[in-house]
Design an enzyme around this catalytic site. Sequence first.
Site, mmCIF file in Angstrom:
data_model
loop_
_atom_site.group_PDB
_atom_site.id
_atom_site.type_symbol
_atom_site.label_atom_id
_atom_site.label_comp_id
_atom_site.label_asym_id
_atom_site.label_seq_id
_atom_site.Cartn_x
_atom_site.Cartn_y
_atom_site.Cartn_z
ATOM 1 N N LYS A 16 -4.210 3.196 2.426
ATOM 2 C CA LYS A 16 -5.287 2.350 1.875
ATOM 3 C C LYS A 16 -6.417 3.225 1.329
ATOM 4 C CE LYS A 16 -4.075 -1.187 5.275
ATOM 5 N NZ LYS A 16 -4.346 -1.650 6.643
ATOM 6 N N GLY A 32 1.293 -9.314 19.188
ATOM 7 C CA GLY A 32 1.826 -9.352 17.829
ATOM 8 C C GLY A 32 0.940 -8.655 16.805
ATOM 9 N N GLU A 81 3.068 -3.496 15.101
ATOM 10 C CA GLU A 81 4.489 -3.635 14.770
ATOM 11 C C GLU A 81 5.303 -3.138 15.961
ATOM 12 O OE1 GLU A 81 5.179 -4.684 11.658
ATOM 13 O OE2 GLU A 81 3.080 -4.620 11.079
ATOM 14 N N GLU A 88 -5.081 -6.395 -4.817
ATOM 15 C CA GLU A 88 -6.180 -6.679 -3.881
ATOM 16 C C GLU A 88 -5.726 -6.630 -2.422
ATOM 17 O OE1 GLU A 88 -9.794 -7.665 -4.535
ATOM 18 O OE2 GLU A 88 -9.430 -6.799 -2.565
ATOM 19 N N ILE A 138 -10.309 -8.890 2.924
ATOM 20 C CA ILE A 138 -11.614 -8.427 2.427
ATOM 21 C C ILE A 138 -11.489 -8.136 0.928
ATOM 22 C CG2 ILE A 138 -13.351 -6.596 2.595
ATOM 23 C CD1 ILE A 138 -12.437 -6.121 5.473
ATOM 24 N N ASP A 172 -1.155 4.337 7.830
ATOM 25 C CA ASP A 172 -1.436 3.052 7.178
ATOM 26 C C ASP A 172 -2.849 3.090 6.586
ATOM 27 O OD1 ASP A 172 -0.883 -0.028 6.890
ATOM 28 O OD2 ASP A 172 -2.850 0.142 7.833
ATOM 29 N N GLY A 175 -6.788 -6.226 3.708
ATOM 30 C CA GLY A 175 -6.302 -7.600 3.920
ATOM 31 C C GLY A 175 -7.124 -8.612 3.148
ATOM 32 N N LYS A 224 0.821 -1.230 0.000
ATOM 33 C CA LYS A 224 0.000 0.000 0.000
ATOM 34 C C LYS A 224 0.843 1.263 0.000
ATOM 35 C CE LYS A 224 -0.406 -1.760 4.325
ATOM 36 N NZ LYS A 224 -0.264 -3.080 3.874
HETATM 37 N N1 HSE Z 1 -0.750 -2.916 10.228
HETATM 38 C C1 HSE Z 1 -1.962 -2.990 9.488
HETATM 39 C C2 HSE Z 1 -3.160 -3.071 10.408
HETATM 40 C C3 HSE Z 1 -2.011 -4.154 8.570
HETATM 41 O O1 HSE Z 1 -2.979 -3.069 11.623
HETATM 42 O O2 HSE Z 1 -4.264 -3.105 9.907
HETATM 43 C C4 HSE Z 1 -1.197 -3.950 7.354
HETATM 44 O O3 HSE Z 1 -1.661 -2.825 6.664
#
Ligand code: HSE
Length: 442
Positions: A207, A189, A192, A131, A138, A203, A136, A107
């Site tokens: 998207k 986990g 990050e 995609e 979806i 992030d 993810g 992305k």
């Molecule tokens: N780190 C992203 C999230 C997933 O927590 O949705 C990868 O884009």
Amino acid sequence: MTEKPIQLGLAGLGTVGSGVYETLCRNHALLEARSKIPFRLKRIAVRNLEKPRETVVPRELLTDDWQDLVNDPEIDIIIELIGGTRQAYDLVTLALRAGKPVVTGNKALLAEYGAEIFKLSAEMGTPIYFEASAGGGIPIIQSLQNSLICNHINSIVGIINGTSNYILSAMGEHGADYADALAQAQKLGFAEEDPSLDVNGWDAAHKALILAMLAYGTTISPDKIYVRGIENITSRDFEFAKKLGYTIKLLVVIRYHEGQEDALELRVQPCFVHDWHILASVNGVFNAISVNGDIVGETLFYGRGAGKNPTASAVISDIITAMRESRYPEYHTGFNPYAKACGIMHINDTVTPYYVRFQVADQPGVIAEIARILATFGIGISATSSAPSHIDEGGAPWNDLVFILHSCPWGQLQKALEEITRISCVAAEPRVLRIEHLLPQS
Ligand code: HSE
């Protein structure tokens, strides 16, 4: 199936790459039966050949030079899962120039270099599929490209960052504070080690840029999107949200305003969402994207927005599309053959109701003075709330005053707040969150 198999080159064997490898092995027969196209994974490029891996891969498949994939005349399709933007940019552009279709989930790469990459793809007549770059597992990209093809898209509103949704859910459901919820997300986990792009909204913004470019066939530079993260949300905001019938979600809002010159509203920010709305019950690491089209009306896509197998599922759907379209190239329509001329609305012109929380000295007349200033800017109050006073270090009583304000442009609210915070007993920097009015589901 007697025809020659299509040969794939995979770059990257991290979490998603391993999921793709394992699923291609496990469901190979299913995929060939459904696609009616024979294929094989010919080569996998990794950074370190010696690294111990949970996923066992035959040594002869591996190379530590991704250029081997592009230079191998037998490899037909390249799957880029190395992440980052520097090497990924080189790999993707070289592959497109070599006439090899690309599948990517990157992305950041598409948000930053999408315009250039889609142009190159069109010039070379070599498709790129993405995609896995939003939502993810979806299937939102192919839904926008294919399933919703007869619609003008009115809006796309959703939760598309799982980490921040996990943190906000923990704050809302269990009263956790931000730091504890983030630490928990890291421990499990989900976040990050460096979670900045998740919590600062970028992030989700990457998207959102991809979805907006796709829905409107336009190219949008990342500096056009308004982005705020969740770092400053406190448990106090959640207490008020709950009391007033809301929860707080990091929302992506892409909304087309017919008839306006700069018609596209494009923003990512934490918002109040009515607790009866379906998005309010999207919790944990789940994502949900609501797309409103002029023909279909309201739709909702829900699922895991990240993780090994959900993301692998999205990547593999692209691999199959890439294989089909390389057999039947006349079906490939390019990044988006439909383009809508639309400028991006300035954030000051975007209109919603608001939640505003002021910290004020507990003195007579404060509420009246704030209300007076709001009225001079034509901003109405629809509800108020407060909490019992607390005593500061100097022994003075302070309290939180919350106002729910009627809709007005963001710019107008900023001017009113500037004036309000000049009142000596009002602390600087009130907390302001938008109230996102979403359509009720019927
Ligand atoms: N780190 C992203 C999230 C997933 O927590 O949705 C990868 O884009």
